[in-house]
Design a protein around this motif. Structure first.
Motif, mmCIF file in Angstrom:
data_model
loop_
_atom_site.group_PDB
_atom_site.id
_atom_site.type_symbol
_atom_site.label_atom_id
_atom_site.label_comp_id
_atom_site.label_asym_id
_atom_site.label_seq_id
_atom_site.Cartn_x
_atom_site.Cartn_y
_atom_site.Cartn_z
ATOM 1 N N GLU A 120 1.881 5.516 -8.935
ATOM 2 C CA GLU A 120 0.701 5.621 -8.080
ATOM 3 C C GLU A 120 0.268 7.092 -7.975
ATOM 4 O O GLU A 120 -0.906 7.415 -8.076
ATOM 5 C CB GLU A 120 1.023 5.049 -6.688
ATOM 6 C CG GLU A 120 -0.070 5.227 -5.656
ATOM 7 C CD GLU A 120 -1.308 4.372 -5.932
ATOM 8 O OE1 GLU A 120 -1.254 3.498 -6.806
ATOM 9 O OE2 GLU A 120 -2.344 4.620 -5.268
ATOM 10 N N LEU A 146 -3.207 8.711 -9.158
ATOM 11 C CA LEU A 146 -4.029 9.445 -8.189
ATOM 12 C C LEU A 146 -4.405 10.821 -8.764
ATOM 13 O O LEU A 146 -5.564 11.224 -8.734
ATOM 14 C CB LEU A 146 -3.247 9.602 -6.875
ATOM 15 C CG LEU A 146 -3.896 10.404 -5.752
ATOM 16 C CD1 LEU A 146 -5.193 9.749 -5.303
ATOM 17 C CD2 LEU A 146 -2.945 10.514 -4.548
ATOM 18 N N ARG A 186 -5.741 6.452 -2.174
ATOM 19 C CA ARG A 186 -6.520 5.385 -2.808
ATOM 20 C C ARG A 186 -7.146 4.515 -1.719
ATOM 21 O O ARG A 186 -6.477 4.153 -0.761
ATOM 22 C CB ARG A 186 -5.564 4.528 -3.657
ATOM 23 C CG ARG A 186 -6.184 3.256 -4.200
ATOM 24 C CD ARG A 186 -5.115 2.206 -4.459
ATOM 25 N NE ARG A 186 -4.322 2.485 -5.649
ATOM 26 C CZ ARG A 186 -4.441 1.808 -6.798
ATOM 27 N NH1 ARG A 186 -5.307 0.821 -6.899
ATOM 28 N NH2 ARG A 186 -3.682 2.090 -7.822
ATOM 29 N N GLN A 197 -8.469 0.857 -1.042
ATOM 30 C CA GLN A 197 -8.369 -0.477 -1.621
ATOM 31 C C GLN A 197 -9.223 -1.411 -0.783
ATOM 32 O O GLN A 197 -9.100 -1.430 0.439
ATOM 33 C CB GLN A 197 -6.895 -0.909 -1.566
ATOM 34 C CG GLN A 197 -6.600 -2.221 -2.224
ATOM 35 C CD GLN A 197 -6.527 -2.074 -3.745
ATOM 36 O OE1 GLN A 197 -5.954 -1.114 -4.249
ATOM 37 N NE2 GLN A 197 -7.129 -3.017 -4.453
ATOM 38 N N VAL A 244 -11.398 -0.502 -5.835
ATOM 39 C CA VAL A 244 -10.763 0.753 -5.414
ATOM 40 C C VAL A 244 -11.723 1.926 -5.450
ATOM 41 O O VAL A 244 -12.706 1.924 -6.184
ATOM 42 C CB VAL A 244 -9.553 1.119 -6.315
ATOM 43 C CG1 VAL A 244 -8.371 0.234 -6.054
ATOM 44 C CG2 VAL A 244 -9.950 1.122 -7.770
ATOM 45 N N TRP A 256 -11.437 6.458 -5.159
ATOM 46 C CA TRP A 256 -10.491 7.581 -5.195
ATOM 47 C C TRP A 256 -11.124 8.803 -4.518
ATOM 48 O O TRP A 256 -12.331 8.820 -4.272
ATOM 49 C CB TRP A 256 -10.154 7.915 -6.650
ATOM 50 C CG TRP A 256 -9.519 6.784 -7.392
ATOM 51 C CD1 TRP A 256 -10.134 5.909 -8.231
ATOM 52 C CD2 TRP A 256 -8.143 6.379 -7.331
ATOM 53 N NE1 TRP A 256 -9.235 4.987 -8.712
ATOM 54 C CE2 TRP A 256 -7.999 5.258 -8.173
ATOM 55 C CE3 TRP A 256 -7.013 6.857 -6.648
ATOM 56 C CZ2 TRP A 256 -6.781 4.612 -8.358
ATOM 57 C CZ3 TRP A 256 -5.794 6.217 -6.833
ATOM 58 C CH2 TRP A 256 -5.686 5.106 -7.678
#
Ligand code: G4P
Length: 569
Positions: A30, A34, A350, A352, A384, A386
């Motif tokens: 993850e 990222l 993140r 979601q 998602v 970012w």
């Protein structure tokens, strides 16, 4: 001048950990995802004066990114916006600007988020505030007009936040000011160093193209994009320049470039990143000329999402836990749902779809089942987002400009850390009106309506310091007044009218942090009773008749602070 070199951001060139060693845990995977996503993002806004070519350039960038396939799409929306004025149309207008407020498109392996900075009559506090949510800006100038008023105003906000600015001088297919004069104008009017990265060859009917100062490349202009050519040359003496341009234009180019290299500034990535120097490109948005070259450089030098200050500490985009702040609130176009969309910039972690967020100011949990996302391919409903991306949260008036959100289920919250982002201020209004209502029984509703509208950030409300029922409303752009009247009527059932108010400037006043500070402020209050107001949050504001009066007052009261912006914490 030495040849400019474009170095990449270490965050981009450094390989993500996962590329070297396979991550052995889900958390490491993850984290590497990222890092990769942060390094790819470039979030920016355009600063320009109306008619400089912002819409045309935006359209060309979206066409290059493959997000739209036909010229005219964005232009048609813009035309719609300005041909309309009644309530339904205003609703539509806002709806349209919701979807075109954030445009995501790819370029050179990166993901660009372009945040619209509304201009023309739409110019408002939103225009300023959008710049609090970007990591860099693109300045578009008309080559015949140079730096104009709205650009200057927006530049002030960029300067406040030291936002890096890349400049595109547009409309080289038309006659304009000599390029050196344009650079001088930028330097003098905006107080920022320039570093040209391309140089134009002629202009108007004699426009032949540009020479890339960084890459020794000749870029030949043609009205049709398919006929435009890029030609690598060894240096300025390369005879291919004479073949391509003709002897005289080639010699003129050699002369110009030598002059610019001697007298001009080298490109300096650090200075650009600090907002002290602006690299400059020349082109013609209308003919798609110079746009790709601009974007190629932009994605290399513009900063990826940067750390953001909070009341506690700076939050890095690479932190695992989600966080973000609201920089803009807009009424929704759908009449059946009179809710509002809060635009949130993701600052870390993140996002979601469906995740539960903590609203830091109220401490409440918010489900995000219907959050809007602005993805290149799929405008709504993407799963998602970012750091650097924008999401739209639906709300019924509980969210205010500047509010911070974090993931509910995080280590931050477990540690009881309160993260409130700073740097999303209110800007002193520049237009003022007195509010009148015919029916005094609606006074309470009027107060409620004005307070809520001011929380959305469209207008600011001022009450006389010593009471009285006359509200003064202030806005950065006068279109907001029409919107206010329409919304008071439609949403609060208040028939109000606006009359002239004798003010042109506003400043928030603060006493010095000394023993006699309060006494000093009392003296000031006694002397300026009729000019003093409290805003919706109870802060003291001084409203001045004009610039001259404001300057005099500031001079006469040197120990008081007169702020043109106000932070909400
Ligand atoms: P804005 O969003 O900054 O307000 O500017 P916009 O792109 O709408 O451009 C304003 C006008 O300038 C438009 O002309 C547009 O076609 C023209 N323009 C933009 N870029 C260039 C360029 O590189 N060269 C030339 N020659 N013109 C350019 P208009 O007549 O107002 O609109 P339209 O009828 O052409 O659509």
């Amino acid at each position: 001048m030495a040849e400019a070199t474009l170095s990449d951001d270490p965050a981009i060139s450094a390989p993500a950990p996962s590329e070297n060693a396979p991550p052995d845990t889900a958390a490491a995977q993850e984290q590497s995802e990222l890092q990769k996503q942060v390094a790819r993002r470039r979030t920016f806004g355009i600063i320009s004066h109306p008619d400089a070519g912002k819409t045309t350039l935006t359209e060309k960038m979206l066409l290059l990114g493959g997000v739209i396939h036909e010229a005219g799409t964005i232009k048609a929306r813009k035309a719609d916006r300005h041909a309309t004025s009644d309530w339904m149309d205003m609703e539509k207008e806002r709806g349209i600007s919701v979807t075109s407020s954030v445009m995501q498109f790819p370029h050179g392996g990166r993901v660009l988020n372009l945040l619209d900075t509304p201009g023309h009559q739409d110019f408002s506090e939103d225009t300023y505030r959008v710049l609090t949510a970007v990591d860099s800006a693109l300045m578009v100038l008309d080559n015949a007009a140079g730096v104009e008023q709205q650009t200057e105003k927006l530049m002030e906000v960029c300067r406040m936040r030291q936002i890096p600015i890349l400049t595109f001088i547009n409309k080289l297919d038309r006659d304009g000011l000599p390029p050196l004069d344009l650079l001088e104008d930028i330097e003098e009017t905006l107080g920022i160093e320039t570093a040209p990265l391309s140089w134009p060859i002629g202009m108007g009917r004699r426009f032949r193209g540009t020479y890339s100062l960084a890459g020794n490349e000749l870029h030949l202009y043609a009205k049709k994009r398919s006929e435009q050519e890029r030609l690598d040359v060894t240096d300025l003496q390369d005879p291919r320049l004479d073949d391509a341009l003709g002897a005289d234009p080639a010699d003129q180019l050699r002369f110009d470039v030598e002059l610019v290299r001697e007298a001009g500034n080298d490109f300096d990535l650090d200075k650009y990143r600090a907002g002290e120097q602006t690299p400059v490109f020349f082109g013609s948005a209308l003919h798609g000329f110079g746009v790709e070259e601009l974007l190629d450089t932009f994605v290399e030098i513009a900063p990826p999402p940067q750390p953001r200050p909070t009341t506690e500490r700076a939050v890095s985009p690479q932190e695992d836990d989600f966080s973000g702040f609201v920089f803009k609130i807009q009424a929704n176009m759908d009449e059946r749902h009179r809710d509002r969309v809060a635009f949130l910039r993701v600052c870390s972690g993140r996002f979601q779809q469906g995740m539960t967020l903590r609203h830091q100011r109220t401490g409440q949990e918010t489900r995000t089942g219907r959050a809007m996302t602005f993805m290149a391919e799929e405008r709504e409903g993407a799963e998602v987002a970012w750091p650097g991306d924008i999401i739209g949260l639906h709300n019924h008036g509980t969210i205010k400009i500047g509010d911070s959100f974090t993931a509910e289920d995080t280590t931050l919250v477990a540690a009881d850390e309160e993260l409130r982002f700073t740097g999303v201020p209110s800007f002193a209004p520049e237009h003022f009106r007195k509010v009148h209502i015919d029916d005094p029984f609606r006074a309470k509703h009027l107060g409620k309506g004005l307070t809520q509208l001011s929380e959305e950030g469209a207008i600011q409300v001022f009450c006389p310091m010593h009471g009285g029922s006359t509200y003064i409303v202030g806005a950065v752009g006068p279109l907001q007044f029409d919107v206010t009247i329409e919304r008071l009527d439609a949403e609060y059932d208040v028939a109000a009218t606006l009359g002239a108010a004798p003010y042109e400037r506003a400043r928030w006043v603060e006493a010095p942090d000394t023993k006699d500070g309060d006494a000093l402020l009392e003296d000031f209050k006694n002397q300026f009773e009729t000019n003093l107001f409290t805003d919706a949050e109870g802060s003291l504001a001084y409203l001045a008749r004009n610039d001259w009066r404001l300057e005099r007052t500031v001079e006469e009261w040197p120990r008081l602070a007169f702020h043109a912006t106000k932070e909400h914490v």
